[in-house]
Scaffold this motif. Structure first.
Motif, PDB file in Angstrom:
ATOM      1  N   LEU A  20      44.576 -48.777  16.648  1.00 12.99           N
ATOM      2  CA  LEU A  20      43.878 -48.427  15.414  1.00 12.99           C
ATOM      3  C   LEU A  20      43.520 -49.675  14.622  1.00 12.99           C
ATOM      4  O   LEU A  20      42.453 -49.761  14.015  1.00 12.99           O
ATOM      5  CB  LEU A  20      44.743 -47.487  14.572  1.00 12.99           C
ATOM      6  CG  LEU A  20      44.867 -46.059  15.101  1.00 12.99           C
ATOM      7  CD1 LEU A  20      45.950 -45.308  14.332  1.00 12.99           C
ATOM      8  CD2 LEU A  20      43.538 -45.312  14.986  1.00 12.99           C
ATOM      9  N   LYS A  21      44.420 -50.671  14.624  1.00 13.41           N
ATOM     10  CA  LYS A  21      44.139 -51.919  13.928  1.00 13.41           C
ATOM     11  C   LYS A  21      42.925 -52.617  14.537  1.00 13.41           C
ATOM     12  O   LYS A  21      42.053 -53.133  13.827  1.00 13.41           O
ATOM     13  CB  LYS A  21      45.370 -52.818  13.990  1.00 13.41           C
ATOM     14  CG  LYS A  21      45.239 -54.125  13.213  1.00 13.41           C
ATOM     15  CD  LYS A  21      45.194 -53.873  11.719  1.00 13.41           C
ATOM     16  CE  LYS A  21      45.142 -55.191  10.940  1.00 13.41           C
ATOM     17  NZ  LYS A  21      45.024 -54.952   9.478  1.00 13.41           N
ATOM     18  N   GLU A  24      39.525 -51.231  13.411  1.00 14.17           N
ATOM     19  CA  GLU A  24      39.119 -51.331  12.011  1.00 14.17           C
ATOM     20  C   GLU A  24      37.686 -51.848  11.884  1.00 14.17           C
ATOM     21  O   GLU A  24      37.207 -52.628  12.710  1.00 14.17           O
ATOM     22  CB  GLU A  24      40.057 -52.276  11.251  1.00 14.17           C
ATOM     23  CG  GLU A  24      41.333 -51.633  10.781  1.00 14.17           C
ATOM     24  CD  GLU A  24      42.128 -52.557   9.863  1.00 14.17           C
ATOM     25  OE1 GLU A  24      41.734 -53.740   9.703  1.00 14.17           O
ATOM     26  OE2 GLU A  24      43.143 -52.093   9.311  1.00 14.17           O
ATOM     27  N   THR A  30      32.075 -53.436   7.094  1.00 19.61           N
ATOM     28  CA  THR A  30      32.667 -53.073   5.801  1.00 19.61           C
ATOM     29  C   THR A  30      31.694 -53.354   4.665  1.00 19.61           C
ATOM     30  O   THR A  30      31.503 -52.513   3.768  1.00 19.61           O
ATOM     31  CB  THR A  30      33.977 -53.839   5.578  1.00 19.61           C
ATOM     32  OG1 THR A  30      34.921 -53.473   6.592  1.00 19.61           O
ATOM     33  CG2 THR A  30      34.571 -53.536   4.213  1.00 19.61           C
ATOM     34  N   ARG A 298      43.386 -44.567   1.491  1.00 22.53           N
ATOM     35  CA  ARG A 298      44.533 -45.471   1.541  1.00 22.53           C
ATOM     36  C   ARG A 298      45.833 -44.714   1.756  1.00 22.53           C
ATOM     37  O   ARG A 298      46.782 -45.238   2.345  1.00 22.53           O
ATOM     38  CB  ARG A 298      44.632 -46.269   0.235  1.00 22.53           C
ATOM     39  CG  ARG A 298      43.488 -47.233   0.002  1.00 22.53           C
ATOM     40  CD  ARG A 298      43.552 -47.864  -1.379  1.00 22.53           C
ATOM     41  NE  ARG A 298      44.430 -49.021  -1.417  1.00 22.53           N
ATOM     42  CZ  ARG A 298      45.493 -49.149  -2.204  1.00 22.53           C
ATOM     43  NH1 ARG A 298      45.827 -48.154  -3.027  1.00 22.53           N
ATOM     44  NH2 ARG A 298      46.222 -50.247  -2.186  1.00 22.53           N
ATOM     45  N   SER A 308      42.431 -44.680   9.655  1.00 27.82           N
ATOM     46  CA  SER A 308      42.919 -46.044   9.441  1.00 27.82           C
ATOM     47  C   SER A 308      41.836 -47.085   9.679  1.00 27.82           C
ATOM     48  O   SER A 308      41.867 -48.161   9.068  1.00 27.82           O
ATOM     49  CB  SER A 308      44.108 -46.337  10.367  1.00 27.82           C
ATOM     50  OG  SER A 308      45.202 -45.505  10.065  1.00 27.82           O
ATOM     51  N   ARG A 309      40.890 -46.794  10.528  1.00 32.39           N
ATOM     52  CA  ARG A 309      39.847 -47.783  10.816  1.00 32.39           C
ATOM     53  C   ARG A 309      38.992 -48.080   9.586  1.00 32.39           C
ATOM     54  O   ARG A 309      38.320 -49.111   9.521  1.00 32.39           O
ATOM     55  CB  ARG A 309      38.971 -47.325  11.983  1.00 32.39           C
ATOM     56  CG  ARG A 309      38.055 -46.153  11.711  1.00 32.39           C
ATOM     57  CD  ARG A 309      37.263 -45.802  12.969  1.00 32.39           C
ATOM     58  NE  ARG A 309      36.450 -46.909  13.434  1.00 32.39           N
ATOM     59  CZ  ARG A 309      35.147 -47.057  13.155  1.00 32.39           C
ATOM     60  NH1 ARG A 309      34.518 -46.160  12.420  1.00 32.39           N
ATOM     61  NH2 ARG A 309      34.479 -48.098  13.608  1.00 32.39           N
ATOM     62  N   PHE A 310      39.031 -47.192   8.595  1.00 27.53           N
ATOM     63  CA  PHE A 310      38.243 -47.400   7.378  1.00 27.53           C
ATOM     64  C   PHE A 310      39.051 -48.082   6.268  1.00 27.53           C
ATOM     65  O   PHE A 310      38.584 -48.162   5.135  1.00 27.53           O
ATOM     66  CB  PHE A 310      37.699 -46.059   6.876  1.00 27.53           C
ATOM     67  CG  PHE A 310      36.622 -45.502   7.760  1.00 27.53           C
ATOM     68  CD1 PHE A 310      35.289 -45.854   7.560  1.00 27.53           C
ATOM     69  CD2 PHE A 310      36.929 -44.640   8.799  1.00 27.53           C
ATOM     70  CE1 PHE A 310      34.293 -45.349   8.373  1.00 27.53           C
ATOM     71  CE2 PHE A 310      35.933 -44.135   9.623  1.00 27.53           C
ATOM     72  CZ  PHE A 310      34.611 -44.496   9.414  1.00 27.53           C
ATOM     73  N   GLN A 311      40.238 -48.600   6.585  1.00 27.18           N
ATOM     74  CA  GLN A 311      41.061 -49.225   5.556  1.00 27.18           C
ATOM     75  C   GLN A 311      40.396 -50.425   4.877  1.00 27.18           C
ATOM     76  O   GLN A 311      40.510 -50.576   3.658  1.00 27.18           O
ATOM     77  CB  GLN A 311      42.425 -49.610   6.123  1.00 27.18           C
ATOM     78  CG  GLN A 311      43.339 -48.422   6.398  1.00 27.18           C
ATOM     79  CD  GLN A 311      43.448 -47.487   5.209  1.00 27.18           C
ATOM     80  OE1 GLN A 311      44.030 -47.837   4.201  1.00 27.18           O
ATOM     81  NE2 GLN A 311      42.894 -46.285   5.324  1.00 27.18           N
ATOM     82  N   PRO A 312      39.686 -51.288   5.606  1.00 26.91           N
ATOM     83  CA  PRO A 312      39.004 -52.382   4.886  1.00 26.91           C
ATOM     84  C   PRO A 312      38.000 -51.877   3.857  1.00 26.91           C
ATOM     85  O   PRO A 312      37.900 -52.438   2.758  1.00 26.91           O
ATOM     86  CB  PRO A 312      38.309 -53.153   6.019  1.00 26.91           C
ATOM     87  CG  PRO A 312      39.124 -52.858   7.238  1.00 26.91           C
ATOM     88  CD  PRO A 312      39.558 -51.433   7.075  1.00 26.91           C
TER      89      PRO A 312
END
Length: 325
Positions: A20-21, A24, A30, A298, A308-312
């Protein structure tokens, strides 16, 4: 366990987290997504049949009447939840479902449907507001905790695991969940256990992810309530009600829904709930909507790791749209 005391399950979880990391959003993607997210005109172009920051249209899209409000508030007082089937006009529910579909087709998480007015104005309906005030008191508030659920139409896909929203609030807190598609047994309807049927030690064990005795889980299973509903239905529950989305048992249609939370005005609010939304004021501006979306992205990878891929992007939106402290 291996020689270092690490279980295979832990190793799989670590591997999944690493994948998943790697997935991202890149810095360039982003930046592109951020510019698109804050552009109200782009959202209007993406979904031309839906409004963003426009004057509310006149008309009532809620079908519930005084008898429904009375029935729901009695059930809420007795059992901690209520269920009103086909509570909204099909035309509005179909439009909101199509908003979610358009958002996902453009590569966004479904929660970006909250960019659009429909997902905020629905709670301003006089009939729904009457139900909220009967449940929470006059001048109740909406918090900024939101989510849009899309459970794929594939065997084994599941909604969120068993959890409570906010315990210890009694009759001062109410979650509502609105179905934008049929939520049937075979595509993962909602399940819950009324708080009166769940001893405190069970709540604590679930929070701690601890084991339960046979007597405890046998009792819980006997008290599970399934709530299959057609599109346009409304389910509400208090903060201490254990609830979850069921597993798809072979249905080929996705289960689409969204959730909102409301509070009595005369209580302290948690930091996570802020900012609060006054239901008598104008709809929240795009900036606040994006802040609520970022907050959700978040916080909820614990329930939906795929986001999680949209965390940035979530972090950038969180920083850029945070209300003044």
């Amino acid at each position: 366990m291996d020689d270092h005391g690490i279980s295979k399950l832990d190793m799989l979880a670590a591997a999944a987290s690493a994948l998943l990391k790697q997935a991202e959003l890149s810095p360039a993607e982003t930046a592109r997504r951020f510019d698109a997210a804050v552009d109200a005109g782009r959202w209007r172009k993406l979904v031309p049949f839906a409004a963003v920051e426009e004057p509310a249209a006149a008309g009532e899209s809620v079908r519930i009447g005084p008898d429904d409000v009375a029935r729901a508030t009695r059930r809420l007082a007795d059992d901690g939840y209520f269920c009103l089937k086909e509570a909204f006009e099909p035309e509005r529910i179909d439009r909101m479902r199509r908003i979610v579909e358009a958002v996902r087709a453009d590569g966004w998480p479904a929660v970006f449907s909250f960019v659009f007015d429909d997902f905020w104005s629905i709670a301003r309906s006089p009939r729904l507001l009457a139900l909220l005030e009967a449940s929470l008191g006059a001048d109740c508030l909406q918090n900024s905790v939101i989510w849009t659920h899309w459970v794929p139409g594939a065997r084994g896909a599941t909604g969120w695991p068993p959890h409570v929203d906010l315990s210890g609030m009694g009759n001062k807190f109410l979650s509502i969940w609105i179905s934008l598609s049929e939520a049937a047994i075979d595509n993962g309807c909602m399940f819950l256990i009324p708080p009166g049927d769940m001893p405190r030690e069970v709540v604590e064990a679930i929070d701690a992810k601890a084991d339960l005795s046979y007597a405890s889980y046998s009792n819980l299973l006997h008290n599970v309530i399934a709530l299959p509903v057609p599109a346009g239905s409304l389910i509400g529950w208090r903060g201490d009600v254990l609830h979850w989305g069921g597993a798809n048992a072979g249905g080929d249609a996705p289960r689409v829904s969204f959730a909102l939370e409301f509070r009595s005005r005369d209580v302290a609010f948690t930091k996570f709930e802020r900012p609060m939304v006054d239901l008598g004021a104008a709809l929240p501006p795009l900036r606040l909507r994006l802040y609520a979306i970022a907050k959700a992205l978040r916080h909820y990878p614990k329930f939906e790791p795929i986001v999680s891929r949209f965390q940035p992007l979530a972090e950038r939106l969180w920083e850029e749209t945070a209300p003044p402290s």
